[in-house]
Design an enzyme around this catalytic site. Structure first.
Site, PDB file in Angstrom:
ATOM      1  N   SER A 678       0.814  -1.220   0.000  1.00 33.83           N
ATOM      2  CA  SER A 678       0.000   0.000   0.000  1.00 33.83           C
ATOM      3  C   SER A 678       0.846   1.268   0.000  1.00 33.83           C
ATOM      4  O   SER A 678       0.337   2.337   0.278  1.00 33.83           O
ATOM      5  CB  SER A 678      -0.941  -0.003   1.197  1.00 33.83           C
ATOM      6  OG  SER A 678      -0.196   0.011   2.389  1.00 33.83           O
ATOM      7  N   LYS A 721      -6.146   3.229   8.809  1.00 32.38           N
ATOM      8  CA  LYS A 721      -5.142   4.165   8.285  1.00 32.38           C
ATOM      9  C   LYS A 721      -5.606   5.612   8.470  1.00 32.38           C
ATOM     10  O   LYS A 721      -4.819   6.486   8.845  1.00 32.38           O
ATOM     11  CB  LYS A 721      -4.890   3.871   6.805  1.00 32.38           C
ATOM     12  CG  LYS A 721      -4.132   2.564   6.584  1.00 32.38           C
ATOM     13  CD  LYS A 721      -4.000   2.232   5.120  1.00 32.38           C
ATOM     14  CE  LYS A 721      -3.230   0.929   4.937  1.00 32.38           C
ATOM     15  NZ  LYS A 721      -3.112   0.553   3.529  1.00 32.38           N
TER      16      LYS A 721
END
Length: 779
Positions: A678, A721
């Site tokens: 990511s 996140k």
């Protein structure tokens, strides 16, 4: 006395259960009217009467056919009337006679008879037979004990063989038919033969009787001896204070078995085991094994269950009282209660609570048990690597014990507890088997009604149990096991939620634990927010709880020392109590940076921000990666660099410049391993910023994977996140467009404070991330 011959007429006296031989003298009691009249007639005549036996003893009034045709003519020697109306007579048998005709049968029997003569031809053979009969009679007397030894000598003195046969027959306890056969036989030789056969049979029967008697006696003696010894043992044990010893122990186990709620098949098995235990010596090793097994099965719940409290309002109140937030798992349990209220029989759900440490997974399971008023059992699976830990050992092993599931059910004492399997993602496996595969049977609602534990050996029903498992990550849980569970993700808390948890739960609880009353310690909301922002940075609230405890300890010291009577904590006084802030709150970077981008990462303990730095310096076109990057991240960096090289002309980057300079990508905190798909766009943005000398906005955080053509691919863990970005003070998030659906999971309080840019291509990332929004050629 000479024998009579010819025929004559005599009254007949039918005998019941009695037979008179010639030369026998005995008393008879006569009571029947017919018989009394026959006697009177005999007395009137010459005292002679015929005595013949009736075939059936029970018949009161025998008919002609029911009287044996051969009888004995006897002389009545004495007659005595008894007070009860019966007559006692003394008779002496004279000679055998056959009834020829019944002359009268109404008032009494009057018959015409023929005297029977005895025949004896071969004297020598008769003599030999007499000796054999006497020998057999002697043996019979020895075995029998019913005939006195004197009888033998009196019988031996009789010279006439026929008479001797009669006397022997009269002493034997024979059936009437056999006695009648002896009476009817006029041939002396044949009569002795019949008697010999009878004696043989009688002797064999007696021998058998004696053997059986001895066997029974031995058995009786043994039983009595054992009983006597047992009673003695009980008495000794009682004196020694041994609480009834082994016998008492067995009785106690049997009493427990009778009271047990086990099904019939289990009770039958336990009965056999208790019988085995009773026969075993108390000192044998197997004795303790069997005893432990019996205790285990007796202590297991088989049908005892607690009544569920299905009041949804009550359950909701308890869940809210114990935990702030956690809407999804709470809602799932309330749905289960609602269905349970409508349908009586429903299989317990198998939930998997997944989330970072400290978010309240374990305590939520406890609250569910409290809300339903069920028993709560917790076992930790962290580090379990032996299949026997789940399924138990076979009883043949020394130190065998049931698996943790059965042990948990034992401690629950009910068949429907809430069963927490903690840390299911930390199961290991080695040569001792795979515990995760053993759990498949436990966590499959279609199989666990017949859960098989190696130790218990009988199937056990787990369908009423609510299984709740917890995990920090799903990646390490085997797919087949995960497939059987309903996953509920619990991500971290926002600042607002942490503040509420601190206010409503953690601080009051710690004040109570530390003995501080509400009026003695006052913490302002601003101070609490400062603790949340500058003293903790985590997804859960475990460290926040520690800081609350720390605050209470410091306050307790101030109060006890008498320094102050009341402690008021404000943001200014907080540093004096907890020390300097551990984390910097605000923007991740103080100013816009060139070649430095804040990426967003997902870890097992929640989300985190990850700074990526890129440095360009003269060299030979080398590409260096440092900061403990895993293979996936290294490949992402390569892909990002390849993409930028492929678009170099567009961004006015000189290929010659690339060949004469080295590029170094570094992820700070080099000691911490980092991996995951990511950080592609983060690294691409950092490289491009370093090459084009354009700064990246300080308030921007980004996440997304990159392809060689610059497309942005979706990622996982967006909620975690974003929360970590919010904790770090970032206000703009760049994320893949395919992840837009995940924005719903982000709390409104966070969404309102942040700007989100969903991107599909690298060009959009640059537009939102770079300060100017456009690139300039590298000088």
């Amino acid at each position: 006395m000479g024998e009579h011959t010819g025929t004559r007429e005599l009254p007949l006296l039918p005998l019941r259960g009695l037979l008179v031989y010639p030369s026998m003298v005995l008393h008879l009691d006569v009571g029947r009217e017919k018989s009394v009249k026959a006697l009177e007639r005999a007395m009137v005549d010459d005292n002679y009467i015929l005595l013949s036996t009736q075939e059936e003893v029970q018949v009161e009034e025998p008919d002609v056919e029911q009287i044996y045709p051969v009888g004995t003519v006897a002389r009545v020697k004495q007659m005595l009337k008894l007070p009860n109306g019966t007559i006692r007579v003394l008779v002496e048998g004279i000679q055998r006679a056959r009834i020829e005709e019944f002359l009268q049968k109404d008032e009494y029997f009057y018959v015409s008879i023929t005297y029977l003569q005895e025949t004896s031809e071969n004297q020598n053979e008769i003599e030999a037979l007499v000796r054999t009969v006497l020998q057999h009679f002697e043996q019979y007397i020895k075995i029998s004990k019913k005939v006195s030894p004197e009888t033998l000598s009196s019988v031996s003195d009789i010279e006439e063989p026929g008479r001797m046969a009669d006397v022997i027959a009269s002493h034997l306890p024979l059936k009437m038919k056999d006695k009648q056969d002896v009476l009817e036989e006029t041939d002396i030789y044949k009569r002795l033969e019949i008697l010999l056969t009878i004696l043989n049979n009688e002797r064999e029967v007696l021998e058998l009787e004696r053997r059986i008697g001895q066997r029974v006696k031995k058995q009786m003696e043994k039983t009595q001896k054992e009983y006597y010894l047992r009673e003695q043992m009980k008495a000794i044990q009682k004196e020694l204070g041994d609480r009834e010893g082994r016998g008492g122990e067995i009785e106690e186990l049997r009493a427990q078995l009778n009271e047990s709620d086990a099904p019939e098949r289990i009770k039958t098995k336990l009965e056999k085991e208790i019988d085995r235990l009773e026969k075993m010596p108390a000192t044998s090793a197997e004795s303790s094994v069997v005893r432990t097994y019996i205790d285990t099965l007796l202590s297991l719940p088989w049908s005892v269950n607690t009544e569920d409290n299905l009041d949804i309002a009550h359950a909701e109140a308890i869940l809210d009282e114990d935990h702030y937030g956690l809407e999804k798992p709470k809602e799932r349990m309330l749905e289960y209660l609602a269905v349970k209220k409508l349908v009586s029989q429903i299989q317990g759900p198998i939930l998997c609570l997944v989330g970072p440490p400290g978010v309240g997974k374990t305590s939520l399971a406890k609250s569910i048990a409290r809300a339903m008023e069920r028993q709560f059992v917790r076992i930790s699976l962290g580090g379990v690597r032996d299949e026997a830990e789940i399924r138990g050992h076979r009883r043949t092993y020394v130190g065998a014990m049931p698996g943790r599931i059965i042990q948990g059910m034992r401690s629950a004492k009910t068949v429907n507890p809430v069963f927490l399997l903690d840390e299911i993602d930390k199961l290991a496996s080695d040569f001792r088997g795979d515990p995760a595969s053993a759990l498949l049977e436990v966590l499959d609602p279609n199989q666990n009604d017949k859960f098989s534990d190696h130790y218990v050996e009988e199937t056990y029903d787990l369908t009423n149990v609510i299984f709740i498992t917890t995990a920090n990550t799903l990646h390490t849980i085997p797919r087949p096991l995960l497939d059987r569970m309903e996953t509920i993700e619990i991500s971290g808390y926002t600042e607002v939620e942490k503040l509420k948890i601190m206010q409503g739960y953690l601080l009051p609880k710690n004040m109570e634990t530390h003995g501080i009353s509400k009026d003695k310690l006052k913490v302002s909301e601003e101070a609490m927010m400062k603790i949340v922002r500058q003293y903790t940075r985590e997804a859960g609230v475990r460290n926040l709880n520690r800081e609350a405890a720390n605050l209470c300890r410091k306050a307790a010291k101030i109060l006890v020392s008498g320094e102050k009577k009341r402690v008021v904590v404000t943001p200014k006084t907080l540093e004096n109590l907890l020390g300097k802030p551990r984390f910097r709150y605000g923007l991740a970077e103080v100013e816009d940076q060139i070649g430095s981008v804040t990426g967003l990462a997902w870890t097992q303990v929640g989300g985190d921000t990850l700074s990526v730095e890129v440095s360009v310096y003269p060299g030979k076109g080398n590409f260096t990666l440092t900061g403990q990057l895993g293979d996936v991240m290294k490949e992402s960096a390569q892909a990002a660099f390849s993409y930028i090289r492929s678009r170099a002309t567009e961004w006015k980057i000189d290929q010659e410049f690339l060949e004469k300079h080295d590029i170094h990508i570094h992820a700070p905190e080099g000691a911490i391993p980092k991996d995951g798909p990511s950080a592609g766009i983060t690294m691409a943005t950092a490289i491009l910023s370093a090459l084009t000398n354009i700064a990246v906005r300080k308030e921007v955080g980004m996440t997304g994977e990159i392809t060689l053509r610059g497309r942005v691919l979706p990622i996982g863990g967006l909620k975690e996140k974003v929360l970590s970005a919010h904790r770090a003070g970032l206000t703009t998030i760049i994320f893949p467009k395919d992840n837009e659906k995940d924005l719903e999971d982000i709390p409104d309080s966070v969404r309102d404070e942040m700007t989100f840019h969903a991107v599909e291509h690298m060009d959009e990332v640059i537009k939102y991330a770079f300060v100017t929004g456009k690139t300039e050629k590298k000088k």
